[in-house]
Scaffold this motif. Structure first.
Motif, PDB file in Angstrom:
ATOM      1  N   LEU A 657       3.696   5.818  -7.230  1.00  0.00           N
ATOM      2  CA  LEU A 657       2.852   6.892  -6.875  1.00  0.00           C
ATOM      3  C   LEU A 657       3.698   8.038  -7.769  1.00  0.00           C
ATOM      4  O   LEU A 657       4.878   8.283  -7.346  1.00  0.00           O
ATOM      5  CB  LEU A 657       2.609   7.205  -5.477  1.00  0.00           C
ATOM      6  CG  LEU A 657       1.491   8.432  -5.205  1.00  0.00           C
ATOM      7  CD1 LEU A 657       0.014   7.684  -5.673  1.00  0.00           C
ATOM      8  CD2 LEU A 657       1.450   8.980  -3.901  1.00  0.00           C
ATOM      9  N   THR A 680      -2.777   2.171  -7.766  1.00  0.00           N
ATOM     10  CA  THR A 680      -1.960   2.318  -6.601  1.00  0.00           C
ATOM     11  C   THR A 680      -1.124   1.137  -6.520  1.00  0.00           C
ATOM     12  O   THR A 680      -1.691  -0.107  -6.662  1.00  0.00           O
ATOM     13  CB  THR A 680      -2.692   2.907  -5.355  1.00  0.00           C
ATOM     14  OG1 THR A 680      -3.625   2.203  -5.109  1.00  0.00           O
ATOM     15  CG2 THR A 680      -2.981   4.530  -5.655  1.00  0.00           C
ATOM     16  N   THR A 745      -0.766   5.763  -0.631  1.00  0.00           N
ATOM     17  CA  THR A 745      -0.726   7.125  -1.095  1.00  0.00           C
ATOM     18  C   THR A 745       0.124   8.110  -0.627  1.00  0.00           C
ATOM     19  O   THR A 745       0.287   9.048  -0.981  1.00  0.00           O
ATOM     20  CB  THR A 745      -2.272   7.556  -0.847  1.00  0.00           C
ATOM     21  OG1 THR A 745      -2.349   7.674   0.591  1.00  0.00           O
ATOM     22  CG2 THR A 745      -3.243   6.496  -1.367  1.00  0.00           C
TER      23      THR A 745
END
Length: 987
Positions: A657, A680, A745
């Motif tokens: 990320l 991701t 995330t």
């Protein structure tokens, strides 16, 4: 009450004592005014410098002074003109020598130079001195043939010169000696100084290395001599908070008259002010002993033949010197004895309550710490009296916490010498051996020092910032290993890597390391990473990162099994210096292999155990310069790659990320659902705790597991790190929810600030770059406790960003437009490329967005040919490259254009699209260092010289695109900090 004290302790920033700032005023040169015979007598046999030097060395003191002897005024002037003197010692002889006259003349010309009389006490001289004006002299001493006296004179004057500043600076302690008898203080001072200096040698063992030890001695108590009641009272009043103890005669001048009880009166006044300060009354009149119980003082008989020994014992027992002895208050029998701070910390909870109460109610612990120059803790504990807390267990706890806090602070930022009896869980960084720490080792020591110097790192409520526990085996251990096992022959041969590794594994490490390793295992109680730290690695100017091996081993209860794995790993790292790739790399960088020496870093692995797996919540690499800033990002705000699990995933180029610490809520990869699902992290690395390293191999990742994110979900390690994709509502929700795919995330940490990661990264980049004076790359890992929402940010490594492409000193704005094929003032990427001759561009005449899909097919075919030939090209076309909406741009996927090294969005007057900045394949742009230019030449935003391309013959042409080749390479130059990029035409 305890909580209030804890808050006070937490708010207390234990500032390290800057011993280097103490004792700044020194006596370096002494002028001795004496006739040659007296001077010779003083020197015993003409070796005064040598004797003083030896005396200084025995007591680990630095800077012994030099003596210059003169006997006539002319000689004195000559020497004073040549040299700066810090002290004049005047020795009046038994003859009518003019040393007093010389001293008076020196005083007239040098009013601030300290003057001292040193005289053998014969009847003739005493008579003569009665008629002399002695007011110009700071002190008069009686010479009894004692060489130690010279050192005492120098130290007494140095103490006087430094007293005020050193007390203000760190709270150095003072021993007040009140005595007007010249003979007596001339005899007492050498003994007192010798004792205090020897004690300070002992307490200097609290230091972590030899340099610190020497500096710590500057924190010893100062000895101050007062010769009258008024002088003593004035000194006491001024420094009463810093008096370690008072030694006073009974009889000395008071209000200008000899007062037989001046000392008793003085000690009475002092005792009123301070019920705890140790007092020693000395007297030649036995009758004065009766006052000691009233004064709570200690009596010394000046007539005793062993008076010196008595005084030394009294000072040792009462002023906090030597070992700290816990006693039973009823019998005064010894209950426990501690030599140093670590031992005090260990016994605090086992001392019987009545003994503990006795010592804290008399302020003994604080005094002991003061005498050992442990000022921050002493100062803190002095304020915590029995009256303020009145709870034995709370008192134990607060002393324990203060010592722990101090030891952590003390250990930080210092490369300590590894000592088995000292290294424990509060230790931070130590070295075994005397050689170099190597590149990574130096980097870690630098980080540790950096974290200590900047108090902002301590200001997070739910986060601490540190380096993992580290021990470095210095390069001399490597040399010894290579020599004793005679490994150079096989190492420098052309043998294959496997043969070299096997030869190293058969070799033997020095036996003395075994106990050190066991101590380290006990202190860490976690898996250990064994990293290379070569002399050339991570050096400021050479890109040597990642050439050598890094192994990890699990923590085991079986110490000998763990020792076997550790030894193999160290030998494996040593062997990697001589692998084929390393030798080739050495050659490529013009280094000589036998100059390479290897230190090895043993470091606690950051992470948490989940069953048989071990990995951190977050690992990452931060770079202080971002050559691909998008949206509001600035190049100097830096960029960070974050991943779940061990950092090897990032090094291996996995999907991470990408976050700018100054814009943590604007993450490109999570801005659109389609990108988030595609770009991701899906896999991560963990250490396999079951793998015992029996099949130790060349691959340093042989005991690492490559797992799926759903395995981490099963471990329960994704709290606050993952988001959940809801396939029914087609949305991504921050946090963990049942069902649905989990996406890494870090949303709760970045968007909702559950942990202050962004702020820590800002500080780390700012200070790392600021102190290295160049862009830096920092590796880190975070242990995060989801239950308490607290965590520890560990810095693992720092190195300069060495990117060969990045050496761009040129000002691109100075290149004339006539020499440019392309110019963009909104470009991404940094560096120089000089190996591209080809341009593929979309024809603009008759261009229609309806053909975009067909254009994509044409480009894909050409790209395949470039890949086959291993060549690269510049790609120019209208609209957003990679857009899935064919009306916005040409819908290529990355594999269709992967040989392009500069990609250009060139807007047309009749076809305007907001620039995309390559967001559709941003990961690939950054991984491969591809330049991305946005140009709208029709509104004077950049330059696109299409006429030149149109005028050239095409290597190949279709209905929609042309491919042209220049005879000589184009020069692509990109300044990522200014977002400026150009493609310069060949000469």
């Amino acid at each position: 009450m305890l909580n209030a004290l804890r808050i006070k302790l937490n708010q207390l920033y234990f500032k390290d004592t800057q011993f280097a700032n103490l004792m700044t005023k020194r006596i370096f040169n002494v002028l001795l005014v004496a006739n040659p015979y007296d001077a010779f007598m003083l020197e015993d046999d003409g070796r005064i410098d040598e004797k003083i030097f030896n005396e200084y060395m025995n007591l680990s003191l630095r800077y012994p002074p030099r003596f210059t002897q003169v006997s006539a005024l002319e000689e004195a002037w000559e020497k004073l003109n040549e040299t700066t003197f810090d002290l004049v010692i005047c020795m009046p002889g038994s003859d009518n020598s003019d040393s007093f006259d010389i001293a008076h003349k020196i005083r007239e010309k040098y009013p601030h130079m300290p003057l001292v009389v040193l005289t053998p006490f014969s009847h003739g001289i005493r008579e003569r001195m009665e008629h002399e004006d002695l007011s110009i002299f700071q002190y008069v001493f009686c010479w009894l043939g004692n060489n130690d006296l010279l050192m005492s004179i120098i130290k007494l004057i140095e103490d006087k010169m430094n007293l005020e500043r050193d007390i203000e600076e760190v709270g150095v302690q003072m021993i007040l000696l009140v005595e007007d008898s010249i003979r007596f203080y001339s005899s007492v001072l050498p003994n007192l100084y010798k004792f205090v200096l020897q004690q300070s040698q002992l307490f200097a063992t609290e230091a972590l290395n030899a340099h610190q030890r020497t500096l710590r001695m500057r924190g010893r108590p100062k000895i101050v001599l007062a010769r009258s009641y008024e002088e003593a009272w004035s000194l006491y009043q001024k420094y009463q908070n810093n008096v370690l103890g008072v030694i006073s005669d009974a009889r000395f001048p008071h209000q200008g008259e000899q007062d037989p009880l001046a000392g008793v009166q003085l000690l009475r006044e002092i005792r009123k002010r301070d019920p705890f300060v140790p007092l020693i009354l000395e007297s030649s009149e036995e009758d004065n002993r009766k006052y000691v119980s009233e004064l709570d003082a200690h009596f010394i008989d000046k007539n005793s033949k062993k008076m010196d020994v008595d005084l030394r014992e009294a000072v040792s027992q009462n002023f906090g010197f030597g070992d700290f002895i816990f006693r039973d208050p009823k019998t005064m029998r010894e209950v426990a004895r501690v030599h140093n701070l670590k031992e005090l910390q260990n016994v605090l909870f086992s001392i019987p309550a009545e003994s503990f109460f006795y010592h804290i109610s008399h302020n003994h612990i604080s005094r002991w710490l003061y005498s050992r120059a442990i000022f921050p803790v002493a100062e803190f504990l002095k304020q915590i009296t029995w009256e303020s807390l009145q709870d034995i267990d709370a008192h134990r706890q607060i002393i324990f916490e203060a010592i722990v806090k101090y030891r952590k602070m003390k250990n930080q930022g210092v490369v300590a010498v590894f000592q088995r009896d000292r290294f424990d869980r509060y230790s931070n960084f130590a070295r075994i051996g005397e050689g170099s720490l190597g590149g990574k080792g130096r980097g870690l020591a630098f980080i540790d020092h950096l974290l200590k110097r900047h108090s902002e790192f301590d200001e997070f409520e739910n986060a601490s910032v540190m380096i993992p526990k580290t021990v470095v085996l210095c390069t001399d251990v490597f040399d010894e290993f290579m020599d004793t096992n005679q490994l150079y022959q096989v190492a420098l041969s052309d043998a294959d890597d496997e043969t070299i590794l096997r030869a190293f594994l058969r070799a033997k490490l020095p036996d003395r390391l075994v106990e050190d390793f066991f101590t380290f295992f006990d202190a860490v109680k976690a898996p250990i990473a064994i990293r290379s730290s070569s002399l050339l690695e991570d050096s400021h100017y050479q890109p040597f990162a990642g050439i050598y091996s890094t192994y990890m081993i699990p923590y085991l209860d079986d110490k000998y099994e763990m020792l076997r794995m550790l030894s193999d790993a160290i030998k494996g790292v040593y062997a990697s210096v001589y692998y084929k790739d390393s030798k080739a790399y050495m050659q490529a960088t013009s280094n000589v292999i036998d100059q390479e020496k290897m230190a090895v870093i043993l470091q606690e692995v950051v992470g948490t155990q989940y069953g048989d797996r071990y990995y951190p919540a977050i690992s990452g690499v931060a770079r202080s310069i971002n050559y691909y800033p998008i949206n509001d990002e600035l190049a100097e705000e830096g960029i960070v790659s974050l991943a779940l699990g061990l950092g090897k995933y990032i090094v291996d180029g996995g999907l991470t990320l990408r976050v700018c610490p100054y814009h943590p809520t604007q993450v490109l990869q999570t801005s659109e659902m389609e990108i988030a699902l595609r770009e991701t992290q899906t896999r991560f690395y963990a250490l396999d705790l079951k793998n015992m390293g029996q099949n130790f191999s060349l691959d340093d990742g042989f005991n690492l597991l490559k797992l799926h994110v759903k395995d981490a979900e099963a471990d329960g390690s994704l709290n606050f790190i993952a988001s959940t994709y809801d396939p029914y509502d087609m949305v991504i929700r921050d946090g963990l929810y049942p069902g649905g795919r989990k996406l890494i995330t870090f949303a709760n940490i970045l968007q909702h600030d559950v942990f202050p990661l962004a702020r820590i990264l800002q500080l780390v980049q700012k200070y790392g770059q600021g102190e290295m004076r160049r862009p830096v790359e920092i590796e880190f890992a975070v242990n995060f406790d989801a239950k308490t929402k607290t965590g520890t940010f560990y810095m693992l490594q720092i190195r300069p960003m060495v990117d060969v492409k990045a050496d761009l000193e040129e000002d691109l704005t100075l290149i004339p437009d006539s020499r440019l094929l392309l110019k963009s003032e909104n470009s991404l990427g940094h560096g120089i490329m000089e190996d591209i001759q080809d341009v593929i561009y979309v024809k603009t005449e008759g261009y229609s967005a309806s053909n975009n899909q067909l254009i994509a097919y044409d480009i894909e075919k050409l790209n395949r040919r470039f890949l086959d030939e291993g060549k690269h090209y510049v790609l120019v076309g209208p609209g957003r490259w990679g857009s899935s909406d064919t009306w916005l741009g040409i819908p290529v996927k990355w594999p269709n254009i992967s040989a392009a090294r500069v990609i250009v969005e060139a807007g047309l007057a009749n076809y305007r699209v907001d620039p995309s900045q390559g967001t559709h394949f941003f990961q690939n742009l950054t991984s491969f260092g591809v330049g991305y230019f946005t140009i709208n030449a029709y509104i004077k935003d950049g330059i696109y010289n299409q006429q030149i391309l149109d005028s050239m013959p095409a290597v190949e042409e279709t209905k929609f695109i042309r491919w042209v080749r220049f005879e000589k390479p184009l020069a692509v130059k990109m300044d990522g900090r200014k977002k400026l990029g150009v493609v310069v035409l060949p000469d």
